[in-house]
Design a protein around this motif. Structure first.
Motif, PDB file in Angstrom:
ATOM      1  N   HIS A   1      17.643  17.911 -93.031  1.00 32.84           N
ATOM      2  CA  HIS A   1      17.143  18.719 -91.925  1.00 32.84           C
ATOM      3  C   HIS A   1      18.300  19.463 -91.267  1.00 32.84           C
ATOM      4  O   HIS A   1      19.345  18.889 -91.015  1.00 32.84           O
ATOM      5  CB  HIS A   1      16.433  17.832 -90.898  1.00 32.84           C
ATOM      6  CG  HIS A   1      15.260  17.113 -91.475  1.00 32.84           C
ATOM      7  ND1 HIS A   1      14.059  17.731 -91.710  1.00 32.84           N
ATOM      8  CD2 HIS A   1      15.120  15.839 -91.901  1.00 32.84           C
ATOM      9  CE1 HIS A   1      13.219  16.865 -92.236  1.00 32.84           C
ATOM     10  NE2 HIS A   1      13.844  15.707 -92.377  1.00 32.84           N
ATOM     11  N   TYR A   2      18.063  20.735 -90.977  1.00 33.79           N
ATOM     12  CA  TYR A   2      19.100  21.594 -90.427  1.00 33.79           C
ATOM     13  C   TYR A   2      18.541  22.397 -89.264  1.00 33.79           C
ATOM     14  O   TYR A   2      17.430  22.910 -89.341  1.00 33.79           O
ATOM     15  CB  TYR A   2      19.619  22.574 -91.488  1.00 33.79           C
ATOM     16  CG  TYR A   2      20.182  21.877 -92.700  1.00 33.79           C
ATOM     17  CD1 TYR A   2      21.521  21.537 -92.758  1.00 33.79           C
ATOM     18  CD2 TYR A   2      19.367  21.531 -93.759  1.00 33.79           C
ATOM     19  CE1 TYR A   2      22.040  20.875 -93.848  1.00 33.79           C
ATOM     20  CE2 TYR A   2      19.878  20.869 -94.858  1.00 33.79           C
ATOM     21  CZ  TYR A   2      21.216  20.546 -94.900  1.00 33.79           C
ATOM     22  OH  TYR A   2      21.715  19.884 -95.985  1.00 33.79           O
TER      23      TYR A   2
ATOM     24  N   ASP B   1      25.214  22.221 -85.202  1.00 29.99           N
ATOM     25  CA  ASP B   1      26.335  22.294 -84.257  1.00 29.99           C
ATOM     26  C   ASP B   1      27.700  22.498 -84.915  1.00 29.99           C
ATOM     27  O   ASP B   1      28.729  22.352 -84.260  1.00 29.99           O
ATOM     28  CB  ASP B   1      26.381  21.059 -83.350  1.00 29.99           C
ATOM     29  CG  ASP B   1      25.141  20.946 -82.479  1.00 29.99           C
ATOM     30  OD1 ASP B   1      24.639  21.997 -82.034  1.00 29.99           O
ATOM     31  OD2 ASP B   1      24.673  19.818 -82.257  1.00 29.99           O
ATOM     32  N   VAL B   2      27.747  22.841 -86.188  1.00 33.49           N
ATOM     33  CA  VAL B   2      28.994  23.161 -86.879  1.00 33.49           C
ATOM     34  C   VAL B   2      29.060  24.674 -87.050  1.00 33.49           C
ATOM     35  O   VAL B   2      28.111  25.283 -87.547  1.00 33.49           O
ATOM     36  CB  VAL B   2      29.085  22.459 -88.255  1.00 33.49           C
ATOM     37  CG1 VAL B   2      30.343  22.882 -88.996  1.00 33.49           C
ATOM     38  CG2 VAL B   2      29.035  20.950 -88.087  1.00 33.49           C
ATOM     39  N   VAL B   3      30.163  25.295 -86.644  1.00 39.61           N
ATOM     40  CA  VAL B   3      30.320  26.752 -86.727  1.00 39.61           C
ATOM     41  C   VAL B   3      30.893  27.123 -88.089  1.00 39.61           C
ATOM     42  O   VAL B   3      31.924  26.591 -88.508  1.00 39.61           O
ATOM     43  CB  VAL B   3      31.244  27.275 -85.609  1.00 39.61           C
ATOM     44  CG1 VAL B   3      31.447  28.782 -85.747  1.00 39.61           C
ATOM     45  CG2 VAL B   3      30.670  26.930 -84.237  1.00 39.61           C
ATOM     46  N   PHE B   4      30.228  28.036 -88.782  1.00 36.56           N
ATOM     47  CA  PHE B   4      30.677  28.527 -90.081  1.00 36.56           C
ATOM     48  C   PHE B   4      31.144  29.967 -89.931  1.00 36.56           C
ATOM     49  O   PHE B   4      30.430  30.794 -89.356  1.00 36.56           O
ATOM     50  CB  PHE B   4      29.535  28.469 -91.104  1.00 36.56           C
ATOM     51  CG  PHE B   4      29.151  27.080 -91.503  1.00 36.56           C
ATOM     52  CD1 PHE B   4      29.692  26.501 -92.638  1.00 36.56           C
ATOM     53  CD2 PHE B   4      28.273  26.338 -90.741  1.00 36.56           C
ATOM     54  CE1 PHE B   4      29.352  25.209 -93.005  1.00 36.56           C
ATOM     55  CE2 PHE B   4      27.919  25.047 -91.099  1.00 36.56           C
ATOM     56  CZ  PHE B   4      28.465  24.484 -92.234  1.00 36.56           C
ATOM     57  N   ASP B   5      32.325  30.274 -90.465  1.00 32.17           N
ATOM     58  CA  ASP B   5      32.795  31.652 -90.554  1.00 32.17           C
ATOM     59  C   ASP B   5      32.233  32.233 -91.841  1.00 32.17           C
ATOM     60  O   ASP B   5      32.631  31.842 -92.939  1.00 32.17           O
ATOM     61  CB  ASP B   5      34.327  31.713 -90.551  1.00 32.17           C
ATOM     62  CG  ASP B   5      34.892  31.303 -89.206  1.00 32.17           C
ATOM     63  OD1 ASP B   5      34.288  31.672 -88.177  1.00 32.17           O
ATOM     64  OD2 ASP B   5      35.921  30.609 -89.176  1.00 32.17           O
TER      65      ASP B   5
ATOM     66  N   PRO C   1      17.001  30.175 -82.979  1.00 30.45           N
ATOM     67  CA  PRO C   1      17.077  28.950 -83.785  1.00 30.45           C
ATOM     68  C   PRO C   1      16.225  29.078 -85.039  1.00 30.45           C
ATOM     69  O   PRO C   1      15.218  29.780 -85.064  1.00 30.45           O
ATOM     70  CB  PRO C   1      16.522  27.875 -82.852  1.00 30.45           C
ATOM     71  CG  PRO C   1      15.621  28.613 -81.936  1.00 30.45           C
ATOM     72  CD  PRO C   1      16.171  30.013 -81.801  1.00 30.45           C
ATOM     73  N   PHE C   2      16.633  28.413 -86.085  1.00 23.21           N
ATOM     74  CA  PHE C   2      15.969  28.466 -87.377  1.00 23.21           C
ATOM     75  C   PHE C   2      15.944  27.025 -87.894  1.00 23.21           C
ATOM     76  O   PHE C   2      16.978  26.472 -88.220  1.00 23.21           O
ATOM     77  CB  PHE C   2      16.797  29.373 -88.292  1.00 23.21           C
ATOM     78  CG  PHE C   2      16.258  29.559 -89.686  1.00 23.21           C
ATOM     79  CD1 PHE C   2      16.519  28.641 -90.686  1.00 23.21           C
ATOM     80  CD2 PHE C   2      15.540  30.688 -90.003  1.00 23.21           C
ATOM     81  CE1 PHE C   2      16.057  28.833 -91.973  1.00 23.21           C
ATOM     82  CE2 PHE C   2      15.078  30.903 -91.287  1.00 23.21           C
ATOM     83  CZ  PHE C   2      15.327  29.967 -92.274  1.00 23.21           C
TER      84      PHE C   2
END
Length: 110
Positions: free
Chosen positions: A68-69, A8-12, A79-80
């Motif tokens: 875990h991610y 749930d964290v957005v990475f650019d 989803p991955f």
């Protein structure tokens, strides 16, 4: 790909690839997670992103100590689920300060 969502964290994202690791590359920890079965390669997501400053550096180093991610590829809404991660950082200077740009290079293995 410009963005990636992990737990749930957005990475650019500055750089992104998706590949399959050979079974020899996955290592002992991954074999234990899969009850010793290594019949084929495992999917990997590789990407890099930049942050600025000491506070964010500590935030992201602790983030990648998780086991875990859940990775979401926004372009496909796919989803991955991943269980292992390898990351490295690059910055100039003796230590990270409030003005240091740090580049994270991350590999997450399914």
């Amino acid at each position: 790909m410009n963005q990636l969502v992990i737990n749930d964290v957005v990475f650019d994202v500055n750089y992104f690839t998706r590949s399959t690791a050979k079974k020899e590359e996955v290592g002992l920890e991954k074999r234990i997670i899969n009850n010793g079965t290594m019949t084929k390669g495992r999917d990997q997501v590789k990407f890099s992103f930049s942050i600025l400053g000491k506070q964010d550096y500590h935030l992201y180093t602790s983030f990648f100590e998780n086991n875990h991610y859940t990775v979401l590829l926004p372009e496909t809404s796919e989803p991955f689920i991943a269980h292992s991660v390898l990351y490295s950082t690059f910055y100039q200077g003796a230590e990270v300060t409030d003005n240091t740009e740090v580049i994270f290079t991350v590999t997450i293995t399914k």
